[in-house]
Design an enzyme around this catalytic site. Structure first.
Site, PDB file in Angstrom:
ATOM      1  N   GLN A  76       0.830  -1.221   0.000  1.00 32.86           N
ATOM      2  CA  GLN A  76       0.000   0.000   0.000  1.00 32.86           C
ATOM      3  C   GLN A  76       0.863   1.270   0.000  1.00 32.86           C
ATOM      4  O   GLN A  76       0.521   2.286   0.613  1.00 32.86           O
ATOM      5  CB  GLN A  76      -0.953  -0.001   1.196  1.00 32.86           C
ATOM      6  CG  GLN A  76      -2.161  -0.920   1.025  1.00 32.86           C
ATOM      7  CD  GLN A  76      -3.133  -0.428  -0.047  1.00 32.86           C
ATOM      8  OE1 GLN A  76      -3.126   0.735  -0.440  1.00 32.86           O
ATOM      9  NE2 GLN A  76      -4.001  -1.315  -0.512  1.00 32.86           N
ATOM     10  N   SER A  77       1.978   1.235  -0.691  1.00 40.75           N
ATOM     11  CA  SER A  77       2.874   2.399  -0.737  1.00 40.75           C
ATOM     12  C   SER A  77       2.219   3.599  -1.431  1.00 40.75           C
ATOM     13  O   SER A  77       1.739   3.492  -2.567  1.00 40.75           O
ATOM     14  CB  SER A  77       4.148   2.025  -1.494  1.00 40.75           C
ATOM     15  OG  SER A  77       4.895   3.176  -1.813  1.00 40.75           O
ATOM     16  N   ASN A  78       2.245   4.724  -0.755  1.00 40.07           N
ATOM     17  CA  ASN A  78       1.784   5.976  -1.377  1.00 40.07           C
ATOM     18  C   ASN A  78       2.830   6.501  -2.355  1.00 40.07           C
ATOM     19  O   ASN A  78       2.508   7.118  -3.363  1.00 40.07           O
ATOM     20  CB  ASN A  78       1.538   7.035  -0.303  1.00 40.07           C
ATOM     21  CG  ASN A  78       0.533   6.569   0.723  1.00 40.07           C
ATOM     22  OD1 ASN A  78      -0.618   6.302   0.388  1.00 40.07           O
ATOM     23  ND2 ASN A  78       0.956   6.454   1.978  1.00 40.07           N
ATOM     24  N   VAL A  80       4.785   4.746  -4.268  1.00 39.02           N
ATOM     25  CA  VAL A  80       4.669   4.034  -5.543  1.00 39.02           C
ATOM     26  C   VAL A  80       3.521   4.623  -6.364  1.00 39.02           C
ATOM     27  O   VAL A  80       3.670   4.905  -7.562  1.00 39.02           O
ATOM     28  CB  VAL A  80       4.483   2.519  -5.291  1.00 39.02           C
ATOM     29  CG1 VAL A  80       4.017   1.809  -6.548  1.00 39.02           C
ATOM     30  CG2 VAL A  80       5.789   1.909  -4.770  1.00 39.02           C
TER      31      VAL A  80
END
Ligand code: PLP
Length: 337
Positions: A76-78, A80
């Site tokens: 759930q990387s912001n 990325v």
């Protein structure tokens, strides 16, 4: 004041982001005055702190003639998601590696929130098991792009290298101008710290401008000693890059009491902070970073770290899209992980 004109920069963020009071939260906590710097409103693909870093990083990618941008992060990387969006803006391909840091997460975590937006932006997504050497994996991907005749540009996790950190050096100058124009004074800055670039950039920027405001990083992954060392090492590189005075190790603070079971694992404090801030301020935090950051701020207020006359600025680093991957964490009682 601060001359960053020697560094290439592509405008991607809506700046300046607003500085607003959080009067109802402050009244509820019975503590210091609270301000929020709305870096959740940087505009790029729903905003967040990575937009500022990407202005410098994507400019370097374009200058170097890259056709493919590569980066990595948690599922759930912001970072990325914002990198995938920036690549679209500039007509570059984007290849990302997602690290499975949670074991057996609920399906929303794997499919909703940032994950779904990566797909919408057309990024090429691959997964790696938790604990992988993600930097090495990323280098291998870059090599694969090269072998196929492409020109890769590798952005480290979180966009946290000296170039990315310049985004937060520039933020400090933006903030200094806002405080002057709005006749505000800030006694403390509080924000979530992960890959370290945000805090390192802020510390370097404060040093460059000769501003003495304590910065309270709220760690989301590592113990204090580890995180402070990471932030300090990057701060040194940034002050070198911009020719600012070095920041003493003792000025680098990162709390580790709000992490819970680990990176990306929900905590009761985070759930309370996200709910309280939503219901008192109409403001959305996120489950991985700003929610834990606010849990830290609330606890520091309760512990009497700030006097009632002081003003604390919470840097809202964004990430609310992640709420959609974490709805299960707000169930009562919480389901899973
Ligand atoms: C990446 C991120 C942070 C942490 O910033 P770093 O520069 O990685 O320390 C904080 N909040 C959100 C929402 C993020 O996406």
């Amino acid at each position: 004041m601060l001359d960053l004109s020697g560094f290439d920069r592509i405008r991607l963020a809506h700046l300046p982001t607003p500085v607003e009071p959080m009067a109802r939260l402050a009244a509820d906590l019975g503590g210091p005055n609270l301000l929020v710097k709305r870096d959740d409103c940087t505009g790029l693909a729903t905003g967040g702190n990575k937009a500022r870093k990407l202005e410098f990083l994507m400019a370097a990618a374009v200058r170097e003639g890259a056709d493919t941008v590569l980066t990595q992060g948690a599922v759930q990387s912001n970072h990325v998601r914002q990198t995938a969006a920036a690549a679209c803006r500039l007509g570059l391909k984007c290849r990302v590696l997602l690290e499975e840091r949670l074991s057996n997460p609920p399906s929303q975590y794997e499919t909703s929130g940032n994950v779904w937006l990566n797909t919408l932006f057309g990024a090429e997504v691959a997964y790696r098991p938790g604990g992988s050497d993600m930097a090495a994996e990323l280098d291998a991907e870059a090599e694969a792009v090269r072998s196929a005749g492409g020109v890769p540009y590798v952005i480290p996790g979180g966009g946290s290298n000296p170039l990315g950190g310049l985004g937060y050096v520039a933020m400090v100058e933006e903030l200094a101008i806002q405080l002057r124009d709005q006749k505000l004074a800030v006694d403390h800055i509080v924000h979530a710290t992960g890959s370290a670039g945000t805090q390192a950039g802020i510390l370097a920027g404060l040093s460059a401008l000769g501003m003495d405001i304590p910065v309270h990083g709220i760690g989301v992954r590592f113990d204090s000693e580890t995180q402070e060392s990471r932030v300090h090492a990057l701060t040194d590189k940034i002050t070198d890059l911009i020719g600012a005075p070095a920041v003493p190790r003792a000025s680098v603070r990162a709390a580790d009491g709000y992490i819970g079971d680990g990176y990306g694992h929900p905590t009761p404090g985070m759930v309370n902070a996200v709910r309280t801030t939503a219901q008192l301020e109409g403001l959305l935090l996120d489950p991985v970073y700003s929610g834990k950051g606010m849990a830290g701020l609330i606890d520091l207020v309760h512990k009497g770290v700030f006097s009632r006359k002081e003003t604390v600025l919470f840097l809202h680093t964004g990430g609310a899209v992640g709420l959609f991957g974490y709805q299960w964490a707000f169930d009562d009682p919480p389901a899973g992980a």
